[in-house]
Motif scaffolding. Structure first.
Motif, short mmCIF file in Angstrom:
data_model
loop_
_atom_site.label_atom_id
_atom_site.label_comp_id
_atom_site.label_asym_id
_atom_site.label_seq_id
_atom_site.Cartn_x
_atom_site.Cartn_y
_atom_site.Cartn_z
N VAL A 76 -33.17 -29.83 10.77
CA VAL A 76 -34.62 -30.34 10.10
C VAL A 76 -34.70 -31.63 10.29
N ALA A 77 -33.50 -32.54 9.85
CA ALA A 77 -33.51 -33.77 9.86
C ALA A 77 -33.63 -34.45 11.32
N THR A 78 -32.99 -33.61 12.03
CA THR A 78 -32.80 -34.13 13.73
C THR A 78 -34.49 -33.76 14.25
N ALA A 79 -35.09 -32.78 13.89
CA ALA A 79 -36.33 -32.61 14.28
C ALA A 79 -37.23 -33.37 13.68
N ALA A 80 -37.14 -34.08 12.42
CA ALA A 80 -38.08 -35.08 11.79
C ALA A 80 -37.88 -36.33 12.55
N ASP A 81 -36.65 -36.65 12.94
CA ASP A 81 -36.60 -37.91 13.67
C ASP A 81 -37.33 -38.02 14.92
N GLY A 82 -37.05 -36.81 15.59
CA GLY A 82 -37.83 -36.73 16.92
C GLY A 82 -39.31 -36.69 16.98
N LEU A 83 -39.64 -36.21 15.62
CA LEU A 83 -41.48 -36.14 15.52
C LEU A 83 -41.75 -37.24 14.76
N ALA A 84 -41.05 -38.50 14.35
CA ALA A 84 -41.24 -39.44 13.56
C ALA A 84 -41.87 -39.02 12.36
N THR A 85 -41.43 -38.04 11.77
CA THR A 85 -42.00 -37.68 10.34
C THR A 85 -40.72 -37.38 9.34
N THR A 86 -41.11 -36.75 8.46
CA THR A 86 -39.97 -36.34 7.26
C THR A 86 -39.26 -35.11 7.50
N PRO A 87 -38.11 -34.65 7.16
CA PRO A 87 -37.73 -33.34 6.76
C PRO A 87 -38.70 -32.55 5.99
N LEU A 88 -39.14 -33.03 5.03
CA LEU A 88 -39.95 -32.35 4.14
C LEU A 88 -41.20 -31.49 4.82
N GLN A 89 -41.77 -32.45 5.62
CA GLN A 89 -42.86 -31.97 6.26
C GLN A 89 -42.68 -31.14 7.60
N VAL A 90 -41.41 -31.39 8.17
CA VAL A 90 -41.07 -30.35 9.11
C VAL A 90 -40.61 -28.83 8.45
N ALA A 91 -39.98 -28.82 7.47
CA ALA A 91 -39.63 -27.71 6.69
C ALA A 91 -40.95 -27.08 6.15
N LEU A 92 -41.86 -27.79 5.67
CA LEU A 92 -43.28 -26.98 5.02
C LEU A 92 -43.86 -26.47 6.16
N ALA A 93 -44.02 -27.41 7.44
CA ALA A 93 -44.86 -27.02 8.37
C ALA A 93 -44.28 -25.61 8.98
N TRP A 94 -42.86 -25.58 9.12
CA TRP A 94 -42.32 -24.06 9.63
C TRP A 94 -42.91 -22.84 8.68
N ILE A 95 -42.85 -23.03 7.34
CA ILE A 95 -43.05 -22.11 6.69
C ILE A 95 -44.58 -21.58 6.43
N ARG A 96 -45.27 -22.66 6.51
CA ARG A 96 -46.67 -22.51 6.12
C ARG A 96 -47.26 -21.88 7.54
N ASP A 97 -46.71 -22.01 8.62
CA ASP A 97 -47.34 -21.31 9.84
C ASP A 97 -46.37 -19.86 10.31
N ARG A 98 -45.75 -19.35 9.21
CA ARG A 98 -44.99 -18.14 9.72
C ARG A 98 -46.10 -17.04 9.44
N GLU A 99 -45.90 -16.05 10.65
CA GLU A 99 -46.79 -14.85 10.36
C GLU A 99 -46.80 -14.16 8.82
N GLY A 100 -47.79 -13.85 8.43
CA GLY A 100 -47.87 -13.15 7.22
C GLY A 100 -47.98 -14.27 6.10
N VAL A 101 -47.74 -15.40 6.13
CA VAL A 101 -47.95 -16.43 4.90
C VAL A 101 -49.13 -16.95 4.64
N THR A 102 -49.74 -16.77 3.50
CA THR A 102 -51.02 -17.19 3.34
C THR A 102 -50.99 -18.68 2.84
N ALA A 103 -49.86 -18.87 1.85
CA ALA A 103 -49.76 -20.30 1.47
C ALA A 103 -48.43 -20.62 0.82
N PRO A 104 -47.67 -21.56 1.19
CA PRO A 104 -46.39 -22.01 0.32
C PRO A 104 -46.88 -22.54 -1.06
N VAL A 105 -46.41 -22.50 -2.00
CA VAL A 105 -46.43 -22.91 -3.30
C VAL A 105 -45.69 -24.05 -3.60
#
Length: 327
Positions: free
Chosen positions: A251-280
């Motif tokens: 996750v940290a490696t992906a965040a470095d490559g996207l110039a963002t944070t690990p938090l946002q990478v992990a959250l974007a992954w779960i937010r857009d999973r099939e079936g997920v309405t909303a992460p809390v």
């Protein structure tokens, strides 16, 4: 913030929810007000709580902010009932207990209805049809607009959904709330397929792996973190293993490559999973919450999403895979 329907219902909620598990205990009224203002300013609507959070203190704290800070009509309030502080019985899904708990929640919240009322966990000592009848009564009396369950395994969710849809007049389940993150994908085995098949929306709790996916534990346990807390240390510890480290590094490696944070990478992954309405989301401060809400501008590239899928993949073999070739 985008809005999504909760399952196959007309209830629309923001695709990020605000959790209140620490309100009234670690988060005081001033900090809660700051969080709610930041959340609403970002277009958020879904606020999730429970009758056992701070022994009802979270619900009461939310009531202090309704109307004063935000009109009740602009919030989608979700609460839960069924967890009990009983040494011999952790969950009580009896009709009597649930309806009393709902009335107590409404009194603490200072409202005459909740948008989503959820059974906090499965009670093996109460017939499921009795538990579900309480949900029907909550809706028919106007005390709840929609209903759901939480922490039900796959067969429990499928059985409950089938029961509610088997007779006209029963209220279909709108949502289920389960822990789901890159570090915890166990629901993909049975719960998520059952929810998708039944048209039940998923609210993902602990979407940041109990804080571990923010990468703040990569080089030790910060003294002001949940992992160092006597209350939450045992909650965080299971994800600080070798598998967790590999996933957080990815996750940290992906965040470095996207110039963002690990938090946002992990959250974007779960937010857009099939079936997920909303992460809390749960946060200690408005600043932390603001950082998480910035994920609205991020969509993960397919190659990064696939790489995270691979490194975090749970072991699902029989009977999930097709074994007919063996015979």
């Amino acid at each position: 913030m985008q809005q999504r329907h909760l399952g196959r219902t007309g209830l629309r909620v923001s695709r990020l929810g605000l959790g209140t598990m620490t309100w009234g205990r670690d988060v005081d009224e001033h900090d809660a007000a700051d969080q709610l203002k930041v959340f609403m300013d970002a277009g958020g609507t879904l606020v999730d709580t429970a009758d056992v959070y701070a022994d009802g203190g979270a619900e009461y704290l939310l009531s202090r902010l309704i109307d004063d800070l935000v009109p009740r009509s602009e919030l989608v309030i979700a609460t839960k009932a069924g967890s009990v502080p009983d040494r011999d019985r952790r969950f009580d899904g009896s009709r009597g207990h649930l309806l009393r708990a709902l009335d107590a929640s409404l009194a603490r919240l200072g409202t005459d209805y909740v948008d989503l009322w959820q059974v906090h966990a499965f009670d093996p000592d109460t017939p499921m049809e009795e538990t579900l009848h309480a949900l029907d009564l909550a809706v028919s009396s106007g005390r709840a607009r929609y209903v759901g369950v939480s922490n039900y395994c796959g067969w429990q969710l499928a059985k409950a959904s089938t029961w509610q849809r088997s007779v006209p007049g029963r209220v279909p389940l709108a949502g289920t709330q389960m822990e789901y993150s890159l570090l915890q994908r166990g629901i993909e085995r049975e719960v998520l397929p059952a929810a998708l098949d039944a048209g039940i929306g998923l609210l993902a709790s602990s979407p940041l792996g109990r804080g571990v996916l923010t990468a703040k534990y990569r080089h030790g346990t910060p003294p002001d973190s949940r992992g160092a807390s006597p209350t939450f240390g045992a909650f965080v510890h299971p994800y600080l293993d070798e598998r967790g480290r590999r996933i957080v590094d990815a996750v940290a490696t992906a965040a470095d490559g996207l110039a963002t944070t690990p938090l946002q990478v992990a959250l974007a992954w779960i937010r857009d999973r099939e079936g997920v309405t909303a992460p809390v989301l749960g946060a200690r401060t408005a600043t932390q919450l603001q950082a998480a809400l910035q994920v609205e501008s991020l969509t993960l590239p397919t190659e990064i999403r696939n790489a995270l899928d691979d490194i975090s993949a749970p072991v699902h073999v029989y009977p999930d895979q097709n074994w007919t070739a063996l015979y």
